[in-house]
Design a protein around this motif. Structure first.
Motif, PDB file in Angstrom:
ATOM      1  N   GLN A   1      -3.870   1.828   9.900  1.00  0.00           N
ATOM      2  CA  GLN A   1      -3.362   0.774   9.018  1.00  0.00           C
ATOM      3  C   GLN A   1      -2.748  -0.364   9.820  1.00  0.00           C
ATOM      4  O   GLN A   1      -2.100  -0.129  10.831  1.00  0.00           O
ATOM      5  CB  GLN A   1      -2.304   1.338   8.060  1.00  0.00           C
ATOM      6  CG  GLN A   1      -2.779   2.510   7.235  1.00  0.00           C
ATOM      7  CD  GLN A   1      -4.029   2.193   6.433  1.00  0.00           C
ATOM      8  OE1 GLN A   1      -4.083   1.172   5.752  1.00  0.00           O
ATOM      9  NE2 GLN A   1      -5.038   3.053   6.534  1.00  0.00           N
TER      10      GLN A   1
ATOM     11  N   HIS B   1       0.825  -1.196   0.000  1.00  0.00           N
ATOM     12  CA  HIS B   1       0.000   0.000   0.000  1.00  0.00           C
ATOM     13  C   HIS B   1       0.862   1.250   0.000  1.00  0.00           C
ATOM     14  O   HIS B   1       1.746   1.395   0.831  1.00  0.00           O
ATOM     15  CB  HIS B   1      -0.896   0.038   1.245  1.00  0.00           C
ATOM     16  CG  HIS B   1      -2.133  -0.754   1.055  1.00  0.00           C
ATOM     17  ND1 HIS B   1      -3.204  -0.284   0.337  1.00  0.00           N
ATOM     18  CD2 HIS B   1      -2.458  -1.997   1.462  1.00  0.00           C
ATOM     19  CE1 HIS B   1      -4.146  -1.211   0.325  1.00  0.00           C
ATOM     20  NE2 HIS B   1      -3.717  -2.264   0.995  1.00  0.00           N
TER      21      HIS B   1
ATOM     22  N   ILE C   1       0.791   5.565  -0.071  1.00  0.00           N
ATOM     23  CA  ILE C   1       0.005   6.787   0.026  1.00  0.00           C
ATOM     24  C   ILE C   1       0.860   7.938  -0.508  1.00  0.00           C
ATOM     25  O   ILE C   1       2.029   8.091  -0.134  1.00  0.00           O
ATOM     26  CB  ILE C   1      -0.506   7.019   1.466  1.00  0.00           C
ATOM     27  CG1 ILE C   1      -1.465   8.203   1.534  1.00  0.00           C
ATOM     28  CG2 ILE C   1       0.620   7.194   2.462  1.00  0.00           C
ATOM     29  CD1 ILE C   1      -2.899   7.797   1.485  1.00  0.00           C
TER      30      ILE C   1
ATOM     31  N   SER D   1       0.351  -0.684  -4.798  1.00  0.00           N
ATOM     32  CA  SER D   1      -1.020  -0.225  -4.951  1.00  0.00           C
ATOM     33  C   SER D   1      -1.127   1.207  -4.415  1.00  0.00           C
ATOM     34  O   SER D   1      -1.301   1.417  -3.223  1.00  0.00           O
ATOM     35  CB  SER D   1      -1.916  -1.175  -4.153  1.00  0.00           C
ATOM     36  OG  SER D   1      -3.208  -0.652  -4.060  1.00  0.00           O
TER      37      SER D   1
ATOM     38  N   GLU E   1      -9.600  13.591  -9.090  1.00  0.00           N
ATOM     39  CA  GLU E   1      -9.759  12.338  -9.842  1.00  0.00           C
ATOM     40  C   GLU E   1      -8.513  12.121 -10.697  1.00  0.00           C
ATOM     41  O   GLU E   1      -8.105  13.004 -11.441  1.00  0.00           O
ATOM     42  CB  GLU E   1     -11.024  12.450 -10.706  1.00  0.00           C
ATOM     43  CG  GLU E   1     -11.136  11.461 -11.850  1.00  0.00           C
ATOM     44  CD  GLU E   1     -11.033  10.009 -11.401  1.00  0.00           C
ATOM     45  OE1 GLU E   1     -11.555   9.675 -10.311  1.00  0.00           O
ATOM     46  OE2 GLU E   1     -10.387   9.217 -12.123  1.00  0.00           O
TER      47      GLU E   1
ATOM     48  N   SER F   1      -2.435   5.052  -3.531  1.00  0.00           N
ATOM     49  CA  SER F   1      -3.604   5.896  -3.271  1.00  0.00           C
ATOM     50  C   SER F   1      -3.099   7.328  -3.091  1.00  0.00           C
ATOM     51  O   SER F   1      -1.935   7.547  -2.772  1.00  0.00           O
ATOM     52  CB  SER F   1      -4.312   5.486  -1.975  1.00  0.00           C
ATOM     53  OG  SER F   1      -4.640   4.129  -1.982  1.00  0.00           O
ATOM     54  N   LEU F   2      -4.006   8.281  -3.260  1.00  0.00           N
ATOM     55  CA  LEU F   2      -3.626   9.685  -3.084  1.00  0.00           C
ATOM     56  C   LEU F   2      -4.215  10.240  -1.790  1.00  0.00           C
ATOM     57  O   LEU F   2      -5.255   9.786  -1.330  1.00  0.00           O
ATOM     58  CB  LEU F   2      -4.128  10.527  -4.263  1.00  0.00           C
ATOM     59  CG  LEU F   2      -3.718  10.059  -5.650  1.00  0.00           C
ATOM     60  CD1 LEU F   2      -4.261  11.017  -6.706  1.00  0.00           C
ATOM     61  CD2 LEU F   2      -2.201   9.959  -5.765  1.00  0.00           C
TER      62      LEU F   2
ATOM     63  N   TYR G   1      -3.937   8.600   9.125  1.00  0.00           N
ATOM     64  CA  TYR G   1      -3.982   7.467   8.190  1.00  0.00           C
ATOM     65  C   TYR G   1      -3.180   6.280   8.739  1.00  0.00           C
ATOM     66  O   TYR G   1      -3.654   5.147   8.783  1.00  0.00           O
ATOM     67  CB  TYR G   1      -3.441   7.908   6.833  1.00  0.00           C
ATOM     68  CG  TYR G   1      -3.373   6.801   5.809  1.00  0.00           C
ATOM     69  CD1 TYR G   1      -4.488   6.450   5.061  1.00  0.00           C
ATOM     70  CD2 TYR G   1      -2.191   6.098   5.602  1.00  0.00           C
ATOM     71  CE1 TYR G   1      -4.441   5.411   4.139  1.00  0.00           C
ATOM     72  CE2 TYR G   1      -2.124   5.064   4.683  1.00  0.00           C
ATOM     73  CZ  TYR G   1      -3.251   4.729   3.947  1.00  0.00           C
ATOM     74  OH  TYR G   1      -3.186   3.700   3.048  1.00  0.00           O
TER      75      TYR G   1
ATOM     76  N   VAL H   1      -7.325   6.222  -9.518  1.00  0.00           N
ATOM     77  CA  VAL H   1      -6.570   5.969  -8.283  1.00  0.00           C
ATOM     78  C   VAL H   1      -7.416   6.434  -7.091  1.00  0.00           C
ATOM     79  O   VAL H   1      -7.970   7.537  -7.110  1.00  0.00           O
ATOM     80  CB  VAL H   1      -5.223   6.733  -8.299  1.00  0.00           C
ATOM     81  CG1 VAL H   1      -4.482   6.560  -6.973  1.00  0.00           C
ATOM     82  CG2 VAL H   1      -4.359   6.261  -9.463  1.00  0.00           C
ATOM     83  N   ARG H   2      -7.509   5.603  -6.078  1.00  0.00           N
ATOM     84  CA  ARG H   2      -8.295   5.953  -4.883  1.00  0.00           C
ATOM     85  C   ARG H   2      -7.718   7.212  -4.228  1.00  0.00           C
ATOM     86  O   ARG H   2      -6.497   7.319  -4.044  1.00  0.00           O
ATOM     87  CB  ARG H   2      -8.217   4.785  -3.898  1.00  0.00           C
ATOM     88  CG  ARG H   2      -8.957   5.066  -2.613  1.00  0.00           C
ATOM     89  CD  ARG H   2      -9.056   3.810  -1.773  1.00  0.00           C
ATOM     90  NE  ARG H   2      -9.787   4.086  -0.542  1.00  0.00           N
ATOM     91  CZ  ARG H   2     -10.148   3.167   0.322  1.00  0.00           C
ATOM     92  NH1 ARG H   2      -9.855   1.892   0.115  1.00  0.00           N
ATOM     93  NH2 ARG H   2     -10.811   3.502   1.407  1.00  0.00           N
ATOM     94  N   THR H   3      -8.561   8.144  -3.876  1.00  0.00           N
ATOM     95  CA  THR H   3      -8.107   9.386  -3.249  1.00  0.00           C
ATOM     96  C   THR H   3      -8.768   9.584  -1.892  1.00  0.00           C
ATOM     97  O   THR H   3      -9.998   9.537  -1.784  1.00  0.00           O
ATOM     98  CB  THR H   3      -8.435  10.595  -4.149  1.00  0.00           C
ATOM     99  OG1 THR H   3      -7.765  10.446  -5.396  1.00  0.00           O
ATOM    100  CG2 THR H   3      -7.964  11.897  -3.499  1.00  0.00           C
ATOM    101  N   TYR H   4      -7.943   9.748  -0.874  1.00  0.00           N
ATOM    102  CA  TYR H   4      -8.443  10.126   0.453  1.00  0.00           C
ATOM    103  C   TYR H   4      -8.420  11.650   0.521  1.00  0.00           C
ATOM    104  O   TYR H   4      -7.390  12.261   0.264  1.00  0.00           O
ATOM    105  CB  TYR H   4      -7.535   9.590   1.564  1.00  0.00           C
ATOM    106  CG  TYR H   4      -7.470   8.083   1.633  1.00  0.00           C
ATOM    107  CD1 TYR H   4      -8.382   7.365   2.406  1.00  0.00           C
ATOM    108  CD2 TYR H   4      -6.496   7.382   0.935  1.00  0.00           C
ATOM    109  CE1 TYR H   4      -8.325   5.978   2.466  1.00  0.00           C
ATOM    110  CE2 TYR H   4      -6.431   5.995   0.991  1.00  0.00           C
ATOM    111  CZ  TYR H   4      -7.343   5.307   1.753  1.00  0.00           C
ATOM    112  OH  TYR H   4      -7.298   3.947   1.810  1.00  0.00           O
TER     113      TYR H   4
END
Lengths: 214, 214
Positions: A86, A8, A10, A52, A62, A54-55, A82, A66-69
């Motif tokens: 985890q 993961h 970030i 993998s 967008e 994520s932002l 965050y 990519v998944r964005t928090y």
């Protein structure tokens, strides 16, 4: 060789008015497009290295699915919130590292210490691999490299330093663009070329020049 | 793991009035002592990595029994004359890389391409590993990294880039000293501390300050 687990990642990202220290060679719209180009290079390399990504953004954003928090707090607070949630290892990587390579990412992930640290120039921290996220916290700004070493020591965690020029090269100032034009192969280099930035050589020093729009 | 062969290393060194860009923080005598401290760090690491270092100097110079070639020609001419006489691989390393580590040197030596190149910032070349010295020549100054890639291609030689922050960090300017104070462990760091240089933090940026002699 075993298959790397899906790590993961970030990536903190600032979509609006980023990289203000580049203002004398790019206007705001160009800086925003350039920041997205660098992010694209980082995300591609992470995918290639089997990670993998994520932002983490302060505003909705967008980017190629990519998944964005979205978190409006300041960077340290948002990242530490965050991390505290985890249970698996977390890679924290800055979005302005367009020269990173899959090999460098794999070297970082292949380490065994509780914390893997990639220093940036001037005492910064460009990448952190935190294997026990609930036992660690980040403290960016200032000499964050020294802080991140100390935080590991204070928590009784082992750490290792990953030695990579390409991961240590963050792009903040005009002079840093030289590295992209020399070593880059991705979107960031393409963007710089498109807007007319090229290498210049003056008194034996390599610099950057922008061709006029005439 | 097989034992590394004893790799020949040549280190260009300027004993007299070196590192003039550090003149605002060190006088000439200090710059000469500092250059020797950095050289000492480089030589120690090379010994630890199983290499056999020699110096290339424009004036006679004695340094802990290390063999010194005296050549009054300019750098490229002297190095190319040296390369043309060698039959075994030659490592060319600059003397102002006090952060190099045995691991980084071993990664370079473990490569397989005809030429291993370690870029410095701004298009420089900090280390070259030339496995076929009679088929290659060097061209330092300017964007030497690009030149060294091109020379390999023109000669039909393969090349690889070794990704190392510690080998890419050459010490030319005051700002570079920050890296020694943060990451160094050897003589160079000791020297900087002795003359009263310490880290400073202003507006979130890490810099260097020198305590007065009062």
């Amino acid at each position: 060789m075993t298959e790397s687990p899906q790590v993961h990642v970030i990536i903190p990202f600032r979509p609006v008015n980023p990289k203000t220290r580049l203002s004398d060679v790019m206007d705001q719209e160009e800086r925003e497009a350039f920041a997205r180009a660098m992010l694209g290079d980082v995300v591609s390399v992470l995918w290639e290295a089997g990670c993998s990504p994520s932002l983490l953004s302060t505003v909705p954003f967008e980017f190629h699915g990519v998944r964005t928090y979205v978190d409006t707090r300041e960077l340290n607070e948002a990242l530490n919130a965050y991390l505290s949630q985890q249970e698996k290892p977390v890679l924290i990587i800055m979005s302005d590292l367009p020269l990173i390579t899959p090999d460098a990412v794999r070297r970082l992930i292949a380490g065994t210490a509780d914390v893997g640290i990639v220093p940036g120039r001037g005492g910064g921290t460009n990448v952190l691999y935190v294997r026990k996220p609930q036992e660690y916290h980040v403290d960016y700004y200032g000499a964050s490299y020294c802080d991140h070493v100390r935080i590991a020591e204070d928590a009784g965690l082992s750490y290792e330093v990953i030695d990579s020029f390409f991961m240590s090269t963050d792009i903040d100032e005009k002079e840093d663009l030289v590295e992209i034009l020399i070593h880059g192969r991705g979107r960031s280099r393409g963007f710089l070329t498109e807007i007319g930035l090229t290498l210049s050589l003056e008194h034996g020093r390599v610099g950057i020049q922008r061709s006029s729009h005439e």
